[in-house]
Design a protein around this motif. Structure first.
Motif, PDB file in Angstrom:
ATOM      1  N   ASN A  40       0.825  -1.210   0.000  1.00  0.00           N
ATOM      2  CA  ASN A  40       0.000   0.000   0.000  1.00  0.00           C
ATOM      3  C   ASN A  40       0.859   1.259   0.000  1.00  0.00           C
ATOM      4  OD1 ASN A  40      -2.332  -1.530   0.071  1.00  0.00           O
ATOM      5  ND2 ASN A  40      -2.600  -1.369   2.292  1.00  0.00           N
ATOM      6  N   ALA A  41       1.919   1.244   0.813  1.00  0.00           N
ATOM      7  CA  ALA A  41       2.812   2.400   0.887  1.00  0.00           C
ATOM      8  C   ALA A  41       3.525   2.620  -0.440  1.00  0.00           C
ATOM      9  CB  ALA A  41       3.827   2.206   2.010  1.00  0.00           C
ATOM     10  N   PHE A  42       4.015   1.540  -1.034  1.00  0.00           N
ATOM     11  CA  PHE A  42       4.709   1.653  -2.320  1.00  0.00           C
ATOM     12  C   PHE A  42       3.778   2.225  -3.381  1.00  0.00           C
ATOM     13  CE2 PHE A  42       8.194  -1.834  -1.686  1.00  0.00           C
ATOM     14  CZ  PHE A  42       8.796  -1.018  -0.741  1.00  0.00           C
ATOM     15  N   ALA A  43       2.500   1.809  -3.347  1.00  0.00           N
ATOM     16  CA  ALA A  43       1.543   2.312  -4.328  1.00  0.00           C
ATOM     17  C   ALA A  43       1.367   3.823  -4.194  1.00  0.00           C
ATOM     18  CB  ALA A  43       0.197   1.605  -4.152  1.00  0.00           C
ATOM     19  N   LYS A  44       1.356   4.315  -2.958  1.00  0.00           N
ATOM     20  CA  LYS A  44       1.208   5.753  -2.732  1.00  0.00           C
ATOM     21  C   LYS A  44       2.409   6.533  -3.274  1.00  0.00           C
ATOM     22  CE  LYS A  44      -1.842   5.354   1.280  1.00  0.00           C
ATOM     23  NZ  LYS A  44      -2.045   5.610   2.731  1.00  0.00           N
ATOM     24  N   PHE A  45       3.583   5.919  -3.199  1.00  0.00           N
ATOM     25  CA  PHE A  45       4.789   6.571  -3.712  1.00  0.00           C
ATOM     26  C   PHE A  45       4.981   6.333  -5.205  1.00  0.00           C
ATOM     27  CE2 PHE A  45       6.030   6.292   0.812  1.00  0.00           C
ATOM     28  CZ  PHE A  45       6.441   7.600   1.013  1.00  0.00           C
ATOM     29  N   GLY A  46       4.211   5.421  -5.780  1.00  0.00           N
ATOM     30  CA  GLY A  46       4.355   5.111  -7.191  1.00  0.00           C
ATOM     31  C   GLY A  46       5.596   4.292  -7.488  1.00  0.00           C
ATOM     32  N   VAL A  47       6.022   3.466  -6.541  1.00  0.00           N
ATOM     33  CA  VAL A  47       7.196   2.610  -6.728  1.00  0.00           C
ATOM     34  C   VAL A  47       6.783   1.155  -6.528  1.00  0.00           C
ATOM     35  CG1 VAL A  47       8.755   4.427  -5.941  1.00  0.00           C
ATOM     36  CG2 VAL A  47       7.890   2.752  -4.286  1.00  0.00           C
ATOM     37  N   HIS A  48       7.713   0.237  -6.891  1.00  0.00           N
ATOM     38  CA  HIS A  48       7.391  -1.183  -6.809  1.00  0.00           C
ATOM     39  C   HIS A  48       8.350  -1.962  -5.921  1.00  0.00           C
ATOM     40  CE1 HIS A  48       5.661   0.229 -10.669  1.00  0.00           C
ATOM     41  NE2 HIS A  48       4.666  -0.605 -10.366  1.00  0.00           N
ATOM     42  N   SER A  49       9.382  -1.302  -5.429  1.00  0.00           N
ATOM     43  CA  SER A  49      10.367  -2.041  -4.650  1.00  0.00           C
ATOM     44  C   SER A  49      11.057  -1.122  -3.651  1.00  0.00           C
ATOM     45  CB  SER A  49      11.425  -2.658  -5.574  1.00  0.00           C
ATOM     46  OG  SER A  49      12.206  -1.624  -6.182  1.00  0.00           O
ATOM     47  N   GLN A  50      11.755  -1.770  -2.717  1.00  0.00           N
ATOM     48  CA  GLN A  50      12.544  -1.032  -1.727  1.00  0.00           C
ATOM     49  C   GLN A  50      13.586  -0.161  -2.412  1.00  0.00           C
ATOM     50  OE1 GLN A  50      15.165  -3.460   0.716  1.00  0.00           O
ATOM     51  NE2 GLN A  50      14.622  -2.257   2.521  1.00  0.00           N
ATOM     52  N   ARG A  51      14.224  -0.715  -3.428  1.00  0.00           N
ATOM     53  CA  ARG A  51      15.265   0.028  -4.148  1.00  0.00           C
ATOM     54  C   ARG A  51      14.694   1.275  -4.814  1.00  0.00           C
ATOM     55  NH1 ARG A  51      19.346  -3.152  -8.025  1.00  0.00           N
ATOM     56  NH2 ARG A  51      19.914  -3.893  -5.948  1.00  0.00           N
TER      57      ARG A  51
END
Length: 215
Positions: free
Chosen positions: A179-190
């Motif tokens: 959910n957090a990654f979706a808010k940032f528009g990213v798919h991974s920790q990197r």
């Protein structure tokens, strides 16, 4: 980006009117305030632009207005005007962020040039801070648990480490992380780490610590 706004803060209404007419003729948006207190109470102190600030006014002096702007974290460039300027006053104003100190009467061409330079500085700063501002808004939109998970991501921790630290199931951590990654528009920790790095944020922990956590 919001159109630049030139704020004129001066108790000399006739002079302010002439400044306003000159600047609007040149295509600037202008707002006039008769004193420092009115300015501080009604202006947002945000967005690109500048403040043309008289040094001597009833109530609050220009330096007092500047000090309050500084206290509030306002970054608008300030152009000081004074009919009774002294070197020490000018030095004090510049040391606290003023971009220029002009003595009255001011030549119209010089005045427009100084305002233009101040607004340019403000526009450049706004463009540079835009990625950081967008990132701050996203951090502020995280739920408390997503915030915990993102904190672990920024520390380089893996999912199992985060689950142990928070006392949650791995599947639950994965859900909050997704959910957090979706808010940032990213798919991974990197990708998240790269986004934060490229934004120019010096200390990502400050973003998590200084924003109010949503209920």
């Amino acid at each position: 980006m919001t159109k630049p706004l030139v704020r004129i803060v001066d108790d000399d209404a006739a002079l302010a009117d002439s400044f306003e007419l000159l600047l609007t003729t040149m295509g600037w948006d202008v707002r006039y305030y008769p004193d420092g207190r009115t300015f501080l109470e009604t202006d947002t102190l945000s967005g690109p632009g500048c403040v043309v600030l008289d040094m001597r006014m009833p109530g609050m002096t220009g330096l007092e207005v500047q000090a309050e702007m500084e206290r509030r974290g306002a970054t608008l460039p300030v152009l000081f005007l004074s009919a009774h300027g002294t070197i020490s006053t000018a030095v004090h104003a510049v040391r606290h962020g003023a971009v220029d100190f002009l003595e009255k009467p001011v030549e119209p061409l010089e005045f427009v040039q100084k305002v233009s330079s101040a607004v340019t500085l403000s526009m450049q700063a706004a463009l540079e801070s835009a990625p950081v501002d967008a990132l701050k808004r996203t951090f502020a939109d995280l739920t408390p648990r997503e915030r915990d998970v993102v904190r672990s991501v920024l520390k380089g921790e893996q999912i199992k480490e985060t689950a142990r630290a928070l006392g949650l199931e791995v599947s639950t951590i994965k859900m909050h992380r997704s959910n957090a990654f979706a808010k940032f528009g990213v798919h991974s920790q990197r990708e998240l780490l790269r986004l934060v790095l490229e934004s120019g944020v010096a200390d990502p922990e400050e973003l998590l610590d200084t924003h109010e956590v949503r209920a």
